[in-house]
Design an enzyme around this catalytic site. Structure first.
Site, PDB file in Angstrom:
ATOM      1  N   LYS A  33      -8.663   2.988  -2.800  1.00 37.64           N
ATOM      2  CA  LYS A  33      -9.871   3.499  -3.449  1.00 37.64           C
ATOM      3  C   LYS A  33     -10.997   2.471  -3.386  1.00 37.64           C
ATOM      4  O   LYS A  33     -12.106   2.772  -2.978  1.00 37.64           O
ATOM      5  CB  LYS A  33      -9.592   3.825  -4.927  1.00 37.64           C
ATOM      6  CG  LYS A  33      -8.599   4.929  -5.148  1.00 37.64           C
ATOM      7  CD  LYS A  33      -8.438   5.244  -6.626  1.00 37.64           C
ATOM      8  CE  LYS A  33      -7.848   4.109  -7.449  1.00 37.64           C
ATOM      9  NZ  LYS A  33      -6.474   3.750  -7.090  1.00 37.64           N
ATOM     10  N   THR A  34     -10.663   1.265  -3.793  1.00 33.30           N
ATOM     11  CA  THR A  34     -11.679   0.223  -3.822  1.00 33.30           C
ATOM     12  C   THR A  34     -12.163  -0.074  -2.403  1.00 33.30           C
ATOM     13  O   THR A  34     -13.349  -0.280  -2.166  1.00 33.30           O
ATOM     14  CB  THR A  34     -11.122  -1.051  -4.493  1.00 33.30           C
ATOM     15  OG1 THR A  34     -10.675  -0.694  -5.798  1.00 33.30           O
ATOM     16  CG2 THR A  34     -12.166  -2.130  -4.593  1.00 33.30           C
ATOM     17  N   ASP A 223     -16.279   2.136  -9.729  1.00 35.54           N
ATOM     18  CA  ASP A 223     -14.848   1.909  -9.487  1.00 35.54           C
ATOM     19  C   ASP A 223     -14.122   1.900 -10.839  1.00 35.54           C
ATOM     20  O   ASP A 223     -14.744   1.667 -11.872  1.00 35.54           O
ATOM     21  CB  ASP A 223     -14.657   0.552  -8.780  1.00 35.54           C
ATOM     22  CG  ASP A 223     -13.274   0.435  -8.124  1.00 35.54           C
ATOM     23  OD1 ASP A 223     -12.491   1.404  -8.183  1.00 35.54           O
ATOM     24  OD2 ASP A 223     -12.983  -0.632  -7.538  1.00 35.54           O
ATOM     25  N   GLU A 224     -12.822   2.138 -10.839  1.00 32.82           N
ATOM     26  CA  GLU A 224     -12.017   2.129 -12.071  1.00 32.82           C
ATOM     27  C   GLU A 224     -12.637   3.038 -13.128  1.00 32.82           C
ATOM     28  O   GLU A 224     -12.722   2.688 -14.310  1.00 32.82           O
ATOM     29  CB  GLU A 224     -11.916   0.694 -12.641  1.00 32.82           C
ATOM     30  CG  GLU A 224     -11.372  -0.339 -11.683  1.00 32.82           C
ATOM     31  CD  GLU A 224      -9.852  -0.426 -11.684  1.00 32.82           C
ATOM     32  OE1 GLU A 224      -9.211   0.370 -12.393  1.00 32.82           O
ATOM     33  OE2 GLU A 224      -9.316  -1.266 -10.956  1.00 32.82           O
ATOM     34  N   GLN A 254      -3.872   4.747 -14.668  1.00 33.66           N
ATOM     35  CA  GLN A 254      -4.124   3.331 -14.922  1.00 33.66           C
ATOM     36  C   GLN A 254      -5.126   3.120 -16.055  1.00 33.66           C
ATOM     37  O   GLN A 254      -5.737   2.054 -16.159  1.00 33.66           O
ATOM     38  CB  GLN A 254      -4.630   2.644 -13.659  1.00 33.66           C
ATOM     39  CG  GLN A 254      -3.568   2.563 -12.567  1.00 33.66           C
ATOM     40  CD  GLN A 254      -4.056   1.783 -11.367  1.00 33.66           C
ATOM     41  OE1 GLN A 254      -4.291   0.586 -11.447  1.00 33.66           O
ATOM     42  NE2 GLN A 254      -4.222   2.453 -10.242  1.00 33.66           N
ATOM     43  N   ARG A 601       0.911  -3.934  -8.894  1.00 31.73           N
ATOM     44  CA  ARG A 601       0.150  -5.055  -8.337  1.00 31.73           C
ATOM     45  C   ARG A 601       0.907  -5.701  -7.184  1.00 31.73           C
ATOM     46  O   ARG A 601       0.366  -6.484  -6.416  1.00 31.73           O
ATOM     47  CB  ARG A 601      -0.127  -6.166  -9.397  1.00 31.73           C
ATOM     48  CG  ARG A 601      -0.950  -5.777 -10.608  1.00 31.73           C
ATOM     49  CD  ARG A 601      -2.234  -5.108 -10.262  1.00 31.73           C
ATOM     50  NE  ARG A 601      -2.085  -3.678 -10.325  1.00 31.73           N
ATOM     51  CZ  ARG A 601      -2.900  -2.816  -9.701  1.00 31.73           C
ATOM     52  NH1 ARG A 601      -3.898  -3.251  -8.989  1.00 31.73           N
ATOM     53  NH2 ARG A 601      -2.700  -1.521  -9.791  1.00 31.73           N
TER      54      ARG A 601
HETATM   55  P1  ATP Z   1      -5.905   0.041  -7.475  1.00 28.67           P
HETATM   56  O1  ATP Z   1      -5.658   1.409  -8.030  1.00 28.67           O
HETATM   57  O2  ATP Z   1      -4.818  -0.882  -7.831  1.00 28.67           O
HETATM   58  O3  ATP Z   1      -7.275  -0.447  -7.810  1.00 28.67           O
HETATM   59  P2  ATP Z   1      -6.883   0.800  -4.865  1.00 28.67           P
HETATM   60  O4  ATP Z   1      -6.621   2.243  -4.711  1.00 28.67           O
HETATM   61  O5  ATP Z   1      -8.251   0.401  -5.226  1.00 28.67           O
HETATM   62  O6  ATP Z   1      -5.819   0.192  -5.879  1.00 28.67           O
HETATM   63  P3  ATP Z   1      -7.219  -1.010  -2.682  1.00 28.67           P
HETATM   64  O7  ATP Z   1      -7.199  -2.257  -3.459  1.00 28.67           O
HETATM   65  O8  ATP Z   1      -8.503  -0.502  -2.164  1.00 28.67           O
HETATM   66  O9  ATP Z   1      -6.459   0.128  -3.504  1.00 28.67           O
HETATM   67  O10 ATP Z   1      -6.226  -1.108  -1.451  1.00 28.67           O
HETATM   68  C1  ATP Z   1      -4.906  -1.624  -1.568  1.00 28.67           C
HETATM   69  C2  ATP Z   1      -4.555  -2.424  -0.358  1.00 28.67           C
HETATM   70  O11 ATP Z   1      -4.425  -1.583   0.785  1.00 28.67           O
HETATM   71  C3  ATP Z   1      -5.615  -3.433   0.028  1.00 28.67           C
HETATM   72  O12 ATP Z   1      -4.976  -4.587   0.502  1.00 28.67           O
HETATM   73  C4  ATP Z   1      -6.384  -2.740   1.128  1.00 28.67           C
HETATM   74  O13 ATP Z   1      -7.001  -3.660   1.995  1.00 28.67           O
HETATM   75  C5  ATP Z   1      -5.303  -1.965   1.838  1.00 28.67           C
HETATM   76  N1  ATP Z   1      -5.780  -0.731   2.491  1.00 28.67           N
HETATM   77  C6  ATP Z   1      -6.541   0.227   1.929  1.00 28.67           C
HETATM   78  N2  ATP Z   1      -6.770   1.243   2.798  1.00 28.67           N
HETATM   79  C7  ATP Z   1      -6.122   0.933   3.943  1.00 28.67           C
HETATM   80  C8  ATP Z   1      -5.957   1.594   5.212  1.00 28.67           C
HETATM   81  N3  ATP Z   1      -6.497   2.780   5.478  1.00 28.67           N
HETATM   82  N4  ATP Z   1      -5.201   0.953   6.141  1.00 28.67           N
HETATM   83  C9  ATP Z   1      -4.641  -0.239   5.867  1.00 28.67           C
HETATM   84  N5  ATP Z   1      -4.750  -0.899   4.705  1.00 28.67           N
HETATM   85  C10 ATP Z   1      -5.468  -0.326   3.743  1.00 28.67           C
HETATM   86 MG    MG Z   2      -9.045  -0.623  -6.893  1.00 27.60          MG
END
Ligand code: ATP
Ligand code: MG
Length: 717
Positions: A33-34, A223-224, A254, A601
């Site tokens: 997402k981030t 975000d969040e 979360q 995490r």
């Molecule tokens: P959270 O809910 O914990 O905030 P998130 O959904 O924001 O998580 P991110 O932090 O954006 O998730 O991504 C998690 C990990 O996966 C990061 O290391 C990111 O670089 C990697 N990632 C995200 N999208 C891809 C993708 N399409 N291909 C490969 N790696 C990815």
């Molecule tokens: Mg995130």
């Protein structure tokens, strides 16, 4: 464009290119997402040609904002101002800097952190000749927080010049609070609650200011979002009102700030606020091994109030999750440290790839002791705050003297080092300042030749500050700090004092400012820096030593680490005792979400640890129910754990669980008709969660009666 979309899956790409209208992304932890949000920002700049000054991107912590700014800069290059990648508070500061004068506050208002708030209270206690104690402080600050829950006070206090009434009784607490508000106003200080409230009032009273910001911010993203409070949601809703471009991402599972007013419903019911909303789901998890992911998925499925949304793993299988059980906390800590040593020597894992997470700050202590004994570098985020240390506060107070010359900073440093301006002379200054409506510093300047002040260090101090003021516009903040430390004699004083740690900390502060000046890539001015730093917490400092990271689960939100230890996985710690005592499903669910945030995490290896007791005695402890809720096949257990202990633990959990259900079976909603054995029939008008009462209007009685929710003889009719 290729570059911005590569490394993203089709749903993420959809999120990136959906730049117009109301869009929400709902997805589990580690689904990118981030990452999508960050790429979207760059996309808007590079592919739509929008200036970053027209995009507001809100994240939850300064640390996250900092990280996002760094990534965006890498993608968009150049020296553009990315100052609107920020937190809610950071954004409010930007708004207020431009227009707070309309509320009769100066542009260089100061931001009060908790320590400043306590200092104000301390002064008041002295003036009112009251005994100082921390408990009272907390109580008063709590009451102030409640008062500030409603932005109305801003109007009352500032536009009508009235002091808000705290409660009718005129008791001591309310007198103190009135004094506090007066003082706060006098130094033009805003605490964190005020920041948002002032912005609301500003927008409310000056439609043209709101319009200016609406016009300016063509794109908003958050975000969040699941942890946004009503006020924060209203703020973005208002700001998006003109261009209607609002993009939010989050994971309702979360939500961990419900206790502070967060409500995932703004995320879940987003489509009801904005019927045209486009919703995107992300299903792949890129962060964790399948083993870690299944454990997280299984755990969170125990929550009743949620929408199921399982993730699929994209990473290859790794090792099993480990549950370690120790006899006491020392054994637990020793095991953790030996494991860390093993990882670092046998697998060559960098210490900075390891994180230790816990429910509450105090839990770090026992692991810390073992880390020190094992000679392992570590760093605590959010523990004793760097910015709360005396020498750091002093140093920053010098900068604030140059920038704002406010009473708080003045009081803090006027006699450090000693300038013969002690209590009596301060009282003299205060009296004069009060009489003449001047600040303390102005008063000192005016009376520096007065016989009460002649033989003090007042003149040298004034000379130093005045000189620093004249050069302040021409120097970088880092240079100014160095000069200030020398000219005022503060540095020498610290050197003579000989505490190396304090000197190191001061050097670290300077280092952090230099670093800041470099990453911002802009000339930041002193007053801007001071307002930014006021929002900072320890967690935002860059670290340059390879060290294990220790932090609470709340702090770990949004972050990821290859190796994660979640310690203190014990009933009454996680889930927390408070949630258990309240025996409410909701509280327990928030605890489970916390556990879910913690385990998600981890990227490669996850260790859940707990022990039977704390050596300082107390009751025997049981492993957390969250461990039992997960299928035993999903983890490997290390450490001896008696069968009988497991049985006892399960009984304990079951009994508390049954009680929960019992009570909730008796729960009635507002509006329910009930029958009481003495008062007869009535209707539930209100529920007082705090007192755990129903307010019932009985047909036979004139006024409503509070009836305990535990009262078993109340029946539904
Ligand atoms: P959270 O809910 O914990 O905030 P998130 O959904 O924001 O998580 P991110 O932090 O954006 O998730 O991504 C998690 C990990 O996966 C990061 O290391 C990111 O670089 C990697 N990632 C995200 N999208 C891809 C993708 N399409 N291909 C490969 N790696 C990815
Ligand atoms: Mg995130």
């Amino acid at each position: 464009m290729e570059e911005l979309l590569s490394g993203l899956n089709p749903s993420q790409q959809e999120a990136v290119v959906s730049t117009e209208g109301y869009v929400r992304v709902i997805a589990g932890a580690g689904s990118g997402k981030t990452r999508a949000l960050t790429h979207r920002y760059a996309f808007i700049v590079k592919e739509l040609g929008i200036d970053p000054a027209n995009i507001l991107s809100v994240t939850f912590t300064n640390k996250a904002a900092h990280e996002m700014r760094r990534r965006v800069k890498k993608m968009i290059g150049g020296e553009q101002d990315t100052g609107f990648i920020t937190t809610y508070h950071g954004f409010c500061v930007r708004v207020l800097r431009e227009d707070i004068h309309r509320l009769f506050y100066p542009k260089n208002f100061i931001i009060l952190d908790v320590e400043d708030q306590k200092n104000l209270l301390r002064e008041i206690f002295e003036e009112m000749e009251l005994k100082l104690n921390d408990k009272t402080f907390k109580r008063i600050l709590g009451k102030i927080g409640i008062l500030k829950g409603n932005p109305h006070y801003v109007q009352q206090m500032i536009l009508r010049g009235e002091m808000p009434t705290v409660n009718d009784s005129g008791d001591l607490d309310s007198q103190i609070i009135q004094q506090y508000l007066k003082k706060q106003k006098r130094v033009y200080g805003l605490d964190f609650d005020d920041l948002l409230n002032f912005v609301f009032t500003l927008f409310d009273q000056n439609k043209e200011v709101l319009e200016k910001w609406q016009n300016r911010l063509f794109y908003l993203q958050v975000d969040e979002f699941q942890d946004s409070s009503l006020k924060q949601f209203e703020l973005v809703k208002m700001l998006a009102g003109k261009h209607d471009n609002l993009f939010v991402v989050g994971d309702p599972d979360q939500t961990i700030y419900e206790w502070r007013g967060a409500d995932p419903k703004y995320m879940v019911d987003f489509d009801q606020y904005f019927p045209e909303v486009q919703t995107i789901f992300l299903k792949e998890n890129y962060r964790s091994t399948p083993e870690i992911l299944s454990l997280g998925n299984t755990l969170i499925r125990n929550n009743y109030f949620r929408v199921d949304k399982d993730m699929v793993a994209t990473n290859p299988p790794g090792v099993k999750v480990v549950h370690y059980h120790g006899k006491d906390e020392i054994q637990e800590a020793k095991w953790i440290v030996s494991k860390i040593k093993e990882l670092s020597t046998e697998k060559n894992v960098n210490l900075s790839n390891i994180a230790i997470l816990y429910r509450a700050n105090y839990l770090s202590r026992y692991v810390e002791q073992e880390l020190i004994a094992g000679d392992i570098e570590y760093k605590i985020f959010g523990g004793f705050k760097f910015f709360d240390r005396t020498e750091i506060k002093d140093a920053l107070a010098h900068l604030r003297m140059i920038g704002f010359a406010d009473d708080l900073s003045f009081t803090r440093i006027i006699n450090v080092p000693k300038r013969q301006i002690g209590k009596k002379r301060m009282a003299f200054l205060r009296e004069k300042a009060e009489e003449e409506g001047l600040s303390l510093y102005e008063t000192l300047k005016k009376y520096k030749e007065h016989e009460r002040l002649r033989r003090t260090g007042a003149k040298e101090f004034i000379d130093a500050i005045e000189y620093l003021k004249t050069i302040s516009r021409k120097r970088k903040v880092s240079e100014l700090l160095q000069e200030a430390m020398q000219l005022t004699g503060y540095e020498e004083y610290r050197r003579e004092d000989g505490d190396q740690e304090r000197l190191d900390n001061m050097a670290e502060l300077l280092h952090s400012i230099v670093q800041y000046e470099q990453t911002m890539g802009e000339d930041i001015r002193l007053d801007e820096y001071l307002q930014l730093i006021a929002l900072y917490t320890d967690d935002d400092r860059e670290d340059h030593i390879d060290s294990v990271k220790l932090m609470t689960i709340h702090t770990a939100k949004g972050l990821e680490y290859p190796y994660v230890f979640v310690i203190g996985m014990t009933e009454s710690i996680l889930p927390h005792d408070r949630a258990l005592r309240q025996r409410k499903e909701r509280g327990l669910e928030e605890e489970r979400r916390l556990a879910y945030v913690a385990v998600t995490r981890a990227e490669c290896e996850l260790y859940l640890t707990e022990s039977e007791g704390f050596q300082n005695g107390g009751q025997k402890k049981y492993p957390s129910r969250f461990i039992f809720e997960v299928d035993e096949e999903l983890y490997e257990r290390i450490g001896e754990i008696d069968k009988s202990l497991i049985e006892e633990a399960k009984d304990f959990i079951l009994s508390s669980h049954r009680l929960e259900k019992d009570i909730s079976a008796d729960h009635f909603d507002i509006g329910t008709r009930v029958e009481h054995p003495v008062f007869g029939e009535g209707r539930i008008e209100e529920i007082d969660e705090k007192k755990n009462n129903y307010m019932i209007f009985f047909d036979r009685l004139k006024a409503p009666r509070p009836i305990s929710r535990h009262f078993k003889k109340l029946k539904k009719v």
